[in-house]
Design a protein around this motif. Structure first.
Motif, PDB file in Angstrom:
ATOM      1  N   VAL A 161      -2.387   0.451  -4.632  1.00  9.95           N
ATOM      2  CA  VAL A 161      -2.158  -0.923  -4.206  1.00  9.95           C
ATOM      3  C   VAL A 161      -1.362  -1.650  -5.292  1.00  9.95           C
ATOM      4  CG1 VAL A 161      -3.262  -3.088  -3.508  1.00  9.95           C
ATOM      5  CG2 VAL A 161      -4.395  -0.904  -3.032  1.00  9.95           C
TER       6      VAL A 161
ATOM      7  N   ILE B  61       0.863  -1.178   0.000  1.00 14.34           N
ATOM      8  CA  ILE B  61       0.000   0.000   0.000  1.00 14.34           C
ATOM      9  C   ILE B  61       0.903   1.232   0.000  1.00 14.34           C
ATOM     10  CG2 ILE B  61      -1.824   1.269   1.203  1.00 14.34           C
ATOM     11  CD1 ILE B  61      -2.736  -1.549   0.465  1.00 14.34           C
TER      12      ILE B  61
ATOM     13  N   VAL C  28      -7.792  -5.810   0.964  1.00 16.14           N
ATOM     14  CA  VAL C  28      -7.457  -4.381   0.938  1.00 16.14           C
ATOM     15  C   VAL C  28      -8.633  -3.537   1.403  1.00 16.14           C
ATOM     16  CG1 VAL C  28      -6.924  -2.439  -0.597  1.00 16.14           C
ATOM     17  CG2 VAL C  28      -5.648  -4.574  -0.803  1.00 16.14           C
TER      18      VAL C  28
END
Length: 88
Positions: free
Chosen positions: A28, A12, A57
């Protein structure tokens, strides 16, 4: 672009640049996949990720939404964002 968190092979990152384009988002990276996630909406803006990684995520982003918003404010002021705990 600093890495603010890493978990399960997912990286990230958030651009460390004033005047980065809205809405507030992060990037990402997972293998050859790239995606951009809208922090407020908690959804994919651009790119693709495998299904499982997308779910991971988005769950991580929901858990750390306030920290992500704070990091966005920092980068908008030209300051380095803080690291955020990985998904465990």
């Amino acid at each position: 672009m600093p890495t603010i968190s890493m978990f399960y092979g997912i990286i990230i990152r958030m651009y460390y640049a004033p005047k980065e384009h809205p809405p507030a988002h992060f990037h990402v990276y997972y293998g050859d996949y790239r995606a951009t996630i809208d922090i407020q909406k908690g959804e994919l803006m651009r790119g693709t990720l495998p299904g499982r990684q997308t779910k991971l995520v988005l769950a991580w982003a929901e858990l750390h939404k306030e920290e992500l918003i704070a990091d966005w404010a920092l980068v908008m002021n030209g300051e380095e964002p803080f690291k955020i705990q990985p998904l465990q």
